[in-house]
Design a protein around this motif. Structure first.
Motif, PDB file in Angstrom:
ATOM      1  N   LEU A  96       2.032  -6.525   2.322  1.00 30.94           N
ATOM      2  CA  LEU A  96       1.147  -5.728   3.170  1.00 30.94           C
ATOM      3  C   LEU A  96       0.065  -6.596   3.796  1.00 30.94           C
ATOM      4  N   ALA A  97      -0.505  -7.479   2.984  1.00 34.67           N
ATOM      5  CA  ALA A  97      -1.585  -8.313   3.514  1.00 34.67           C
ATOM      6  C   ALA A  97      -1.074  -9.248   4.607  1.00 34.67           C
ATOM      7  N   VAL A  98       0.055  -9.914   4.350  1.00 36.17           N
ATOM      8  CA  VAL A  98       0.611 -10.842   5.348  1.00 36.17           C
ATOM      9  C   VAL A  98       1.029 -10.094   6.601  1.00 36.17           C
ATOM     10  N   LEU A  99       1.733  -8.932   6.410  1.00 34.21           N
ATOM     11  CA  LEU A  99       2.198  -8.164   7.554  1.00 34.21           C
ATOM     12  C   LEU A  99       1.019  -7.700   8.409  1.00 34.21           C
ATOM     13  N   ALA A 100      -0.010  -7.197   7.775  1.00 33.00           N
ATOM     14  CA  ALA A 100      -1.158  -6.704   8.531  1.00 33.00           C
ATOM     15  C   ALA A 100      -1.811  -7.808   9.337  1.00 33.00           C
ATOM     16  N   HIS A 101      -2.007  -8.971   8.714  1.00 34.69           N
ATOM     17  CA  HIS A 101      -2.654 -10.056   9.449  1.00 34.69           C
ATOM     18  C   HIS A 101      -1.747 -10.617  10.539  1.00 34.69           C
ATOM     19  N   GLU A 102      -0.468 -10.717  10.271  1.00 37.29           N
ATOM     20  CA  GLU A 102       0.444 -11.260  11.269  1.00 37.29           C
ATOM     21  C   GLU A 102       0.559 -10.340  12.481  1.00 37.29           C
ATOM     22  N   LEU A 103       0.489  -9.011  12.264  1.00 40.17           N
ATOM     23  CA  LEU A 103       0.581  -8.083  13.378  1.00 40.17           C
ATOM     24  C   LEU A 103      -0.741  -7.951  14.128  1.00 40.17           C
ATOM     25  N   ARG A 104      -1.844  -8.138  13.410  1.00 41.60           N
ATOM     26  CA  ARG A 104      -3.137  -7.927  14.054  1.00 41.60           C
ATOM     27  C   ARG A 104      -3.519  -9.097  14.959  1.00 41.60           C
TER      28      ARG A 104
ATOM     29  N   LEU B  64      -2.109  -0.024   7.207  1.00 41.79           N
ATOM     30  CA  LEU B  64      -1.552  -0.996   6.251  1.00 41.79           C
ATOM     31  C   LEU B  64      -2.656  -1.744   5.515  1.00 41.79           C
ATOM     32  N   LEU B  65      -3.674  -2.118   6.234  1.00 43.19           N
ATOM     33  CA  LEU B  65      -4.796  -2.804   5.597  1.00 43.19           C
ATOM     34  C   LEU B  65      -5.507  -1.883   4.607  1.00 43.19           C
ATOM     35  N   ASP B  66      -5.685  -0.618   5.006  1.00 40.57           N
ATOM     36  CA  ASP B  66      -6.334   0.336   4.100  1.00 40.57           C
ATOM     37  C   ASP B  66      -5.522   0.531   2.827  1.00 40.57           C
TER      38      ASP B  66
ATOM     39  N   ARG C 181      -5.622  -2.576  -4.156  1.00 41.47           N
ATOM     40  CA  ARG C 181      -6.357  -3.621  -4.870  1.00 41.47           C
ATOM     41  C   ARG C 181      -7.751  -3.180  -5.285  1.00 41.47           C
ATOM     42  N   GLY C 182      -8.130  -1.918  -4.962  1.00 40.17           N
ATOM     43  CA  GLY C 182      -9.437  -1.404  -5.349  1.00 40.17           C
ATOM     44  C   GLY C 182     -10.591  -2.018  -4.606  1.00 40.17           C
ATOM     45  N   THR C 183     -10.356  -2.469  -3.365  1.00 45.56           N
ATOM     46  CA  THR C 183     -11.430  -3.127  -2.605  1.00 45.56           C
ATOM     47  C   THR C 183     -11.923  -2.286  -1.431  1.00 45.56           C
ATOM     48  N   LEU C 184     -11.365  -1.062  -1.282  1.00 45.58           N
ATOM     49  CA  LEU C 184     -11.802  -0.211  -0.178  1.00 45.58           C
ATOM     50  C   LEU C 184     -13.203   0.334  -0.468  1.00 45.58           C
TER      51      LEU C 184
ATOM     52  N   ARG D  61      12.494  10.624   8.297  1.00 44.92           N
ATOM     53  CA  ARG D  61      12.928   9.281   8.667  1.00 44.92           C
ATOM     54  C   ARG D  61      13.544   9.263  10.064  1.00 44.92           C
ATOM     55  N   HIS D  62      14.118  10.393  10.456  1.00 44.54           N
ATOM     56  CA  HIS D  62      14.792  10.450  11.753  1.00 44.54           C
ATOM     57  C   HIS D  62      13.958  11.159  12.808  1.00 44.54           C
ATOM     58  N   ALA D  63      12.734  11.589  12.457  1.00 41.79           N
ATOM     59  CA  ALA D  63      11.906  12.300  13.428  1.00 41.79           C
ATOM     60  C   ALA D  63      11.302  11.341  14.432  1.00 41.79           C
ATOM     61  N   ALA D  64      10.943  11.886  15.564  1.00 39.21           N
ATOM     62  CA  ALA D  64      10.285  11.054  16.571  1.00 39.21           C
ATOM     63  C   ALA D  64       8.947  10.604  16.063  1.00 39.21           C
ATOM     64  N   ARG D  65       8.598   9.384  16.363  1.00 40.83           N
ATOM     65  CA  ARG D  65       7.310   8.807  16.005  1.00 40.83           C
ATOM     66  C   ARG D  65       7.086   8.786  14.497  1.00 40.83           C
ATOM     67  N   ALA D  66       8.137   8.717  13.679  1.00 43.99           N
ATOM     68  CA  ALA D  66       7.960   8.635  12.224  1.00 43.99           C
ATOM     69  C   ALA D  66       7.270   7.333  11.867  1.00 43.99           C
ATOM     70  N   GLY D  67       6.390   7.356  10.884  1.00 48.36           N
ATOM     71  CA  GLY D  67       5.656   6.168  10.473  1.00 48.36           C
ATOM     72  C   GLY D  67       6.350   5.446   9.326  1.00 48.36           C
ATOM     73  N   LEU D  68       5.557   4.667   8.573  1.00 53.75           N
ATOM     74  CA  LEU D  68       6.098   3.909   7.448  1.00 53.75           C
ATOM     75  C   LEU D  68       6.020   4.667   6.130  1.00 53.75           C
ATOM     76  N   GLY D  69       5.545   5.909   6.157  1.00 53.90           N
ATOM     77  CA  GLY D  69       5.431   6.657   4.906  1.00 53.90           C
ATOM     78  C   GLY D  69       4.201   6.309   4.107  1.00 53.90           C
ATOM     79  N   ILE D  70       3.127   5.903   4.784  1.00 54.31           N
ATOM     80  CA  ILE D  70       1.914   5.537   4.061  1.00 54.31           C
ATOM     81  C   ILE D  70       0.749   6.473   4.364  1.00 54.31           C
ATOM     82  N   GLY D  71       0.895   7.318   5.376  1.00 50.51           N
ATOM     83  CA  GLY D  71      -0.238   8.136   5.816  1.00 50.51           C
ATOM     84  C   GLY D  71      -0.719   9.125   4.772  1.00 50.51           C
ATOM     85  N   LEU D  72       0.204   9.880   4.178  1.00 51.91           N
ATOM     86  CA  LEU D  72      -0.209  10.873   3.198  1.00 51.91           C
ATOM     87  C   LEU D  72      -0.738  10.219   1.927  1.00 51.91           C
ATOM     88  N   ALA D  73      -0.106   9.126   1.490  1.00 53.14           N
ATOM     89  CA  ALA D  73      -0.602   8.422   0.308  1.00 53.14           C
ATOM     90  C   ALA D  73      -2.020   7.913   0.539  1.00 53.14           C
TER      91      ALA D  73
END
Length: 634
Positions: A415-423, A467-469, A475-478, A589-601
């Protein structure tokens, strides 16, 4: 316990039959002797001595038994009855000392011709009053913790009566004429006899008759026979009634003593049998527990070298689960080093410390020679150099924890690498989009391309921020930035953020807010993030032209925010995993604009950081859903 049984346990039918037999025999004997009560017999001084000594001994034993029981039970009823026998004991002693011709021609203690008779009357009138008090006190319902004031008052009363009958005899009317009776005597003895009859009536009317009650009824019946023969029907001292009545007096005391000892014997026998049966049941219960528990159990005896250092241990007892947890078989009587030559010495040292200190110890460590991890609770046994251990094989748990920690670490790193690489590319893309708006050429096409780029950049930025959140929460840093705010403004801002998506999908959007302020302390940006996510999901997973709504409710000490829709709904089987990271239903998973499954968590974590709750409800697929956020009011 046995000391409480006689005055609280109900009398059985068999015991009541024995009492009835005793009463019947006493009354039959009384009827046979009554016509001959005035038959003159010669004085028999040894009989008087034996009678007085026997009565003193019996009263002393009974008073000691009853008062001894009272010290254990604190029963007021037993205290009153014990004081009655204590009073009788003291007046019996005074009666013996003042009896003419027994120790002196006219008796001791300065006794006169009427002293003995008056002591007899008071003694036989007072005891029934103690019996009445016992019956009225109930079977141990009232408790008396300090018995000595009662006993002291009883002794003082007995001494006062003795003084009145001896030194103060002039204050009392004469009732004796030599060894015969004066006219006033019969009035006094009638009152005494009626007192005894009243005590018998009170005992008989007692609603719940105990063992002691039943025997006291027998005692009072014999007591009445004694008074009738020795003081009512006879003509004076040394006739048949005189002697027979005193024998009845001994029997009255003897009956209760025999009853007490007999019932104690039965109670002891029953309690011994009950204790033995309970012990057997306990042993059987613990044996079954020992054999059926799924944890391993063993008793070990330590082996010491000549210097006194523990070097090994021998298995003395194991349960059936021992083999499952250790893989060792047939170990009883064998040492651990004989079974596993490479077994680590730190185990022996740990068990030796338990024997030495007596302090239990819990160990979670690896036995490399066995290739297993164990969770062990060890404690010292009563036997010398013996330790018992309750343990379980935790190898699978250790491996699972190790795997879980590795997976968590890999996920966090991802998550950390992906977030920084995309940002990193986001800033140049946004700059390029701004430049496109300024170039010449086809303004409409340039503006359209710029809008697309800006929209995609905004979407990717939100994704990366989520993803960063998630990484920070994991990691308990939020960190939150709480402030006092009106929750109505939070709802409005989140609704405005999602308004373009609502309009794009042509949903009807209902917003219900209370008229009064809804104040709480929270992080405005994070709460807007939570509600925008919920409204966005409702709009995304509802077919175009559906209904989406949000309403704010005030509850006792909390605020409730409900986001509802008429969309695809939630399968009940999926509900428990709805708020897990990267978890998505099949349709999502097949809906339009589906995310990564992290929003509700992420939304639930943010709500929990605000000391609130986030729950979901749906009647099933195709029936819409409702998400509820509860937050504490300020």
């Amino acid at each position: 316990m046995f000391a409480t049984a006689l005055h609280s346990a109900p009398a059985t039918p068999a015991q009541q039959r024995v009492v009835a037999w005793v009463i019947g025999a006493s009354l039959a004997t009384f009827v046979l002797l009554a016509p001959f009560a005035q038959v003159k017999l010669p004085p028999v001084p040894p009989f008087i001595s034996a009678y007085q000594f026997g009565l003193v001994l019996l009263d002393c034993i009974i008073a000691s038994l009853l008062l001894g029981q009272q010290r254990v039970t604190k029963s007021r009823a037993l205290l009153l009855l014990g004081c009655g026998y204590l009073f009788t004991l003291m007046l019996t002693v005074a009666h013996a000392l003042t009896f003419p011709g027994l120790f002196a021609p006219t008796g001791l203690l300065g006794a006169g011709p009427h002293s003995t008779a008056w002591l007899y009357m008071v003694w036989h009138a007072a005891f029934p009053l103690f019996v009445v008090a016992y019956a009225r006190a109930g079977s141990g319902v009232q408790a008396t913790r300090r018995a000595w004031p009662w006993q002291l008052a009883t002794v003082a009363a007995a001494l006062a009566v003795t003084w009145l009958a001896t030194a103060g005899q002039s204050l009392l009317p004469p009732i004796m004429a030599g060894h015969g009776y004066r006219t006033g005597y019969y009035g006094v003895v009638s009152l005494v006899w009626l007192t005894s009859l009243g005590a018998l009536y009170v005992l008989w009317r007692k609603p719940a008759r105990t063992i002691l009650d039943a025997w006291l009824i027998a005692v009072m019946c014999v007591w009445l026979c004694e008074i009738g023969l020795a003081a009512v029907l006879n003509a004076g001292r040394f006739d048949l009634g005189f002697y027979a009545g005193r024998i009845y007096g001994l029997l009255a005391a003897g009956f209760l003593l025999v009853a007490l000892l007999w019932q104690y014997g039965e109670l002891f026998a029953r309690e011994d049998a009950a204790r033995e049966a309970a012990l057997l049941r306990t042993e059987e219960r613990y044996r079954k527990l020992f054999e059926s528990i799924d944890q391993g159990f063993c008793v070990m005896e330590l082996v010491y070298d000549p210097s006194g250092r523990a070097v090994d241990f021998i298995f003395r007892e194991v349960n059936p689960a021992f083999e499952h947890h250790t893989g060792l078989r047939d170990v009883v009587g064998k040492s651990i080093l004989a079974l596993v030559p490479g077994h680590e010495p730190q185990w022996v040292e740990a068990f030796a410390q338990v024997v030495r200190t007596g302090q239990p110890v819990r160990l979670q460590r690896q036995a490399q020679a066995l290739g297993r991890w164990f969770d062990v609770y060890a404690f010292r046994m009563d036997a010398q150099h013996c330790v018992a251990a309750l343990f379980s094989d935790m190898t699978a748990r250790v491996d699972a924890d190790r795997e879980r920690r590795g997976a968590d670490q890999r996920k966090d790193e991802f998550l950390a690498v992906l977030a920084h690489e995309l940002r990193n590319p986001m800033a140049p893309i946004r700059t390029s989009a701004a430049l496109l708006e300024r170039v010449s050429g086809d303004p409409a096409r340039v503006a359209g391309a710029a809008a697309v780029i800006a929209r995609q950049v905004a979407h990717m930025t939100r994704l990366v921020d989520d993803l960063l959140d998630v990484s920070r929460v994991t990691r308990g840093t939020l960190t939150l930035h709480p402030d006092r705010l009106d929750l109505r403004d939070v709802v409005k801002e989140s609704a405005e953020q999602v308004r373009p998506l609502i309009d794009e999908r042509r949903h009807r959007f209902d917003v219900e807010l209370p008229t009064e302020a809804a104040m709480l302390v929270g992080d405005r940006a994070r709460l807007v993030q939570v509600l925008a996510n919920l409204i966005g999901n409702a709009a995304r997973y509802t077919e175009p032209g559906g209904c989406v709504g949000i309403r704010l409710l005030r509850c006792t000490g909390t605020f409730s925010i409900e986001v509802s829709d008429t969309g695809v709904g939630i399968d009940p089987a999926f509900t428990p995993r709805l708020f897990e990271l990267f978890s998505q239903a099949d349709h999502a998973r097949h809906a339009a604009r589906a995310g990564l499954g992290i929003g509700l968590a992420l939304a639930r974590k943010l709500v929990e950081l605000h000391r609130g709750t986030l729950t979901a409800y749906s009647e099933g697929p195709g029936k819409g859903s409702r998400f509820t956020v509860c937050l504490p009011a300020a």
